[in-house]
Design an enzyme around this catalytic site. Structure first.
Site, mmCIF file in Angstrom:
data_model
loop_
_atom_site.group_PDB
_atom_site.id
_atom_site.type_symbol
_atom_site.label_atom_id
_atom_site.label_comp_id
_atom_site.label_asym_id
_atom_site.label_seq_id
_atom_site.Cartn_x
_atom_site.Cartn_y
_atom_site.Cartn_z
ATOM 1 C CD GLU A 127 -1.601 61.300 -0.660
ATOM 2 O OE1 GLU A 127 -1.650 60.084 -0.400
ATOM 3 O OE2 GLU A 127 -1.715 62.194 0.191
ATOM 4 C CE LYS A 129 -6.716 52.443 -3.855
ATOM 5 N NZ LYS A 129 -6.150 51.093 -3.919
ATOM 6 C CG ASP A 131 -1.842 47.375 -7.136
ATOM 7 O OD1 ASP A 131 -2.472 47.072 -6.098
ATOM 8 O OD2 ASP A 131 -2.009 46.794 -8.217
ATOM 9 C CE1 TYR A 239 -2.020 54.921 3.509
ATOM 10 C CE2 TYR A 239 -0.731 54.036 1.693
ATOM 11 C CZ TYR A 239 -1.613 53.858 2.740
ATOM 12 O OH TYR A 239 -2.100 52.616 3.013
ATOM 13 C CE LYS A 327 -9.540 49.964 -7.702
ATOM 14 N NZ LYS A 327 -8.807 49.090 -6.794
ATOM 15 C CB CYS A 421 11.980 18.019 -24.882
ATOM 16 S SG CYS A 421 12.534 19.656 -25.345
ATOM 17 C CB CYS A 424 15.975 17.942 -27.721
ATOM 18 S SG CYS A 424 15.636 17.548 -26.008
ATOM 19 C CB CYS A 439 13.446 19.224 -21.611
ATOM 20 S SG CYS A 439 14.687 18.451 -22.640
ATOM 21 C CB CYS A 444 17.483 20.407 -24.749
ATOM 22 S SG CYS A 444 15.921 21.147 -25.180
HETATM 23 S S1 IVH Z 1 -5.039 56.684 2.246
HETATM 24 C C1 IVH Z 1 -8.110 56.627 5.435
HETATM 25 N N1 IVH Z 1 -3.321 57.015 0.285
HETATM 26 O O1 IVH Z 1 -5.395 51.985 -0.825
HETATM 27 C C2 IVH Z 1 -7.093 56.673 4.374
HETATM 28 N N2 IVH Z 1 -4.223 54.838 0.632
HETATM 29 O O2 IVH Z 1 -8.293 51.431 -0.840
HETATM 30 C C3 IVH Z 1 -6.438 55.387 4.154
HETATM 31 N N3 IVH Z 1 -3.326 53.136 -0.891
HETATM 32 O O3 IVH Z 1 -5.620 50.420 2.308
HETATM 33 C C4 IVH Z 1 -5.674 55.214 2.937
HETATM 34 N N4 IVH Z 1 -1.961 54.452 -1.983
HETATM 35 O O4 IVH Z 1 -3.394 50.289 1.055
HETATM 36 C C5 IVH Z 1 -4.112 56.141 0.938
HETATM 37 N N5 IVH Z 1 -1.765 57.428 -1.374
HETATM 38 C C6 IVH Z 1 -2.552 56.585 -0.721
HETATM 39 C C7 IVH Z 1 -2.605 55.219 -1.072
HETATM 40 C C8 IVH Z 1 -3.468 54.375 -0.365
HETATM 41 C C9 IVH Z 1 -2.415 53.220 -1.853
HETATM 42 C C10 IVH Z 1 -4.046 51.894 -0.508
HETATM 43 C C11 IVH Z 1 -3.993 51.562 0.954
HETATM 44 C C12 IVH Z 1 -5.409 51.479 1.415
HETATM 45 C C13 IVH Z 1 -6.148 51.275 0.128
HETATM 46 C C14 IVH Z 1 -7.535 51.813 0.245
#
Ligand code: IVH
Length: 680
Positions: A127, A129, A131, A239, A327, A421, A424, A439, A444
């Site tokens: 999946e 991740k 942010d 998720y 990561k 400024c 101007c 300003c 300006c």
């Molecule tokens: S699973 C026990 N799946 O990443 C499993 N986490 O570093 C718990 N996150 O706190 C998380 N995308 O905020 C999972 N597809 C994904 C995710 C995900 C983002 C974040 C989540 C978690 C953090 C863990």
């Protein structure tokens, strides 16, 4: 008078059915729009359905339910967030930062743990991740009842009110086999576009910008006033399951499929792979895909797909053994800061911008970075000649993260905030409570340039063809000094421009002509009033109906409008009371720019009548009262004056009631008011 009299207008079972139907329709269209990116009706049609539902709910408050789409607009500020203890702790993930670590920390380890042969192949769910920030949603009998942040994993904060404002999230689950209890975890995030817009607005308003979309999402969700959250287009992908009763899943992929079937948003980029090689390939693939996504991801997550195997593997202190976060390397690079230049925006905000020795960061050459504001520059002690770490953090404009102090050789130069400024030479001021320097020059050049661009832009007057290059030439030839001058331009003026043909010039004139009858909301937005974005401009246009009314509005009248707070009210009032602005508006009008007044309900039985509500209302709330009045053509104002027709007094009404009595204005009880609405 009995409240039930109000039911005469529509028979109850029919109303109830229509309310249910409208809710189903609105949720369906929400999903088409937010989840599938495939709207089937126009925004106007959606608004019409929404308004119909809101009107029915106003008249039948007993039919309002927590999961009605009308409840997504947010409510007044809560004191503080209540604590929510997660029934199952919300775990975190161990990190891997390269291919080798993904194999060793997950595949090798779990095979050892499970006693599987090294050559065997485990099914993994891969999946993106996201942010953003983790939240847990609780659906009881299919209805969203509680939403909480992750907090420390054991206890989070109750953000139910705010989560309800996420238009892409179902307040009721649909489909087959909805469980009695479903706890679901997922990530709340902001699209890059929304993030950039929020930051642009913040910078223009002198607020410090968010460093990245994650902070912006967290800041938006953790708002005590959920009306603020409602204006931030947050999204959600689920998720993981929490505690579930009344349904069972044998694997992560089955869970995600069922969740999607119940209407929960699931990231379409999730993929089931066989063996760790597939997970590694996915990781590399996502690193490429990342650049074209509309939201930020900071890696991938690989999970053992089978829930049976997950249970066998279990977890250690704070993270499960069956999953790992892979990561991506940070999008940062070191380079030299060659200069700090000053950029002046539309509202006169002077921002320091870093001129960098060009450096490549994940495929993009970066030569400029924002330094946000002078406080930040001072706090980070950034100097010309410094070696700095630059990051592309979801923004089109990269940011300077920090200085590599060890690289200093003593020749670096500090830059102080300007007193005048740079464009101007007008005086620069720092407005109280703001981090921005402004300003104050009214002519300006960059402010004029940016305000003309804004005036002509899509959401504003939408003057097709009046792009940046044309604006530059208009200014350099001295043809335009205020936006009103645009409407004085002739074909001969345009023909003086580089590469301007007869057709292009005619098109520009036609576009200018067409814009003269734009709607009032666009016009108000085009004026570039501080704190007034497209949405607020629409609200103002709707509330005041005409430019004349808006120009005359007092701060009190402005704040009495739903969704208009004190800052916006003050800013609008100041704008319209500034003689220079009045002159520009007057000239626009002389040149024939007459924004179409918004049709307020006219001819209603309360047409043109002004109401003031005061004291504690018990039969209805102020928002409902306002709608009831406006539906019938009346106005609700904040203060009692000679122009007030009725004062509706609830319990413990104070000075407004006395003033009404002094002025001999009709005072109504709540019951009288409802009676008045019913009177033919
Ligand atoms: S699973 C026990 N799946 O990443 C499993 N986490 O570093 C718990 N996150 O706190 C998380 N995308 O905020 C999972 N597809 C994904 C995710 C995900 C983002 C974040 C989540 C978690 C953090 C863990």
């Amino acid at each position: 008078m009995q409240l039930s009299l109000l039911d005469n207008a529509d028979s109850m079972p029919d109303t109830e059915n229509r309310v249910k139907e409208l809710r189903r329709l609105l949720e369906y269209h929400n999903r088409c729009y937010y989840q599938f990116d495939a709207p089937e009706i126009s925004d106007a049609e959606y608004d019409q359905l929404f308004r119909e539902l809101a009107a029915l709910e106003e008249r039948h408050p007993e039919l309002v339910t927590a999961e009605s789409p009308t409840q997504r607009v947010g409510g007044a500020p809560a004191g503080r967030f209540q604590a929510v203890v997660h029934r199952l702790p919300m775990l975190s993930l161990e990190n891997a930062t390269n291919e080798e670590e993904i194999r060793v920390k997950l595949d090798v380890r779990i095979k050892k743990e499970l006693g599987l042969a090294e050559s065997s192949s485990v099914s993994y769910m891969c999946e993106p991740k996201m942010d953003g920030l983790a939240v847990e949603l609780i659906y009881e009998k299919g209805t969203l009842t509680v939403a909480s942040t992750r907090g420390d994993g054991v206890t989070g904060e109750d953000v139910t009110q705010n989560i309800r404002t996420l238009r892409g999230l179902p307040l009721r689950l649909t489909g087959e086999g909805v469980p009695a209890l479903l706890e679901v975890r997922g990530e709340v995030y902001l699209s890059l576009e929304a993030f950039q817009k929020i930051n642009r607005d913040r910078e223009e308003n002198g607020d410090p910008p968010f460093a990245n979309p994650r902070n912006a999402a967290a800041g938006s969700l953790r708002q005590l006033d959920s009306r603020v959250t409602a204006r931030r287009p947050l999204s959600f992908y689920c998720y993981a399951p929490g505690l579930v009763e009344g349904a069972s899943f044998s694997s992560q992929h089955e869970f995600l499929e069922m969740a999607a079937g119940w209407g929960l948003p699931v990231n379409p980029l999730t993929r089931l792979v066989d063996g760790i090689a597939g997970a590694v390939a996915y990781y590399h693939e996502m690193q490429e895909v990342r650049e074209s996504l509309t939201y930020e991801i900071d890696g991938t997550v690989v999970k053992v797909d089978s829930f049976q195997l997950q249970r066998e593997l279990g977890e250690k202190s704070r993270s499960p053994l069956w999953a790992i976060a892979c990561k991506f390397p940070p999008r940062q690079a070191e380079t030299q800061l060659e200069d700090i230049i000053l950029s002046v925006g539309r509202t006169g905000v002077i921002t320091p911008v870093a001129q960098l020795r060009p450096v490549e960061i994940s495929g993009v050459t970066v030569s400029r970075a924002t330094l946000h504001n002078w406080d930040e520059l001072a706090a980070k002690d950034i100097r010309i000649g410094d070696t700095v770490v630059v990051e592309r953090a979801g923004d089109v404009i990269p940011a300077v993260v920090r200085v590599v102090v060890e690289r200093r050789n003593g020749t670096e130069r500090t830059v102080l905030p300007p007193e005048t400024c740079p464009e101007c030479a007008s005086a620069v001021v720092r407005i109280a409570d703001e981090v921005a320097l402004r300003c104050m020059g009214i002519s300006c050049p960059p402010q004029l340039r940016e305000s003309i661009k804004h005036f002509a832009s899509r959401g504003a007057m939408d003057i097709d063809g009046l792009g940046d290059k044309i604006v530059e030439q208009l200014l350099s030839l001295g043809l335009v000094h205020t936006v009103a001058d645009l409407y004085r331009l002739t074909k001969d003026d345009f023909m003086r421009f580089d590469r301007m043909g007869d057709k292009l010039a005619s098109n520009l004139l036609t576009a200018l002509e067409a814009s003269k009858t734009c709607d009032l909301g666009r016009y108000v937005y085009a004026l570039g009033i501080r704190h007034v974005g497209e949405r607020t401009a629409k609200v103002l246009a709707q509330a005041f109906g005409s430019l004349e009314n808006l120009e005359k509005a007092t701060v009190e009248e402005l704040v009495s409008i739903r969704d208009i707070g004190a800052t916006v009210a003050q800013s609008v009032f100041t704008f319209f009371n500034n003689p220079d602005n009045r002159a520009v508006i007057g000239r626009l009008s002389e040149y024939g720019v007459h924004p179409a007044a918004v049709a307020k309900t006219v001819g209603g039985r309360l047409s043109g009548q002004n109401f003031v509500f005061t004291g504690t209302l018990t039969l209805f709330n102020r928002d409902s009262a306002r709608k009831l009045v406006e539906e019938q053509g009346g106005n609700v104002v904040g203060s009692v004056s000679k122009k007030t027709d009725y004062v509706v007094a609830g319990d413990e009404a104070g000075s407004k009631l006395s003033k009404a009595r002094e002025l001999g204005i009709a005072v109504l009880s709540e019951e009288d008011f409802l009676q008045l609405l019913e009177t033919p």
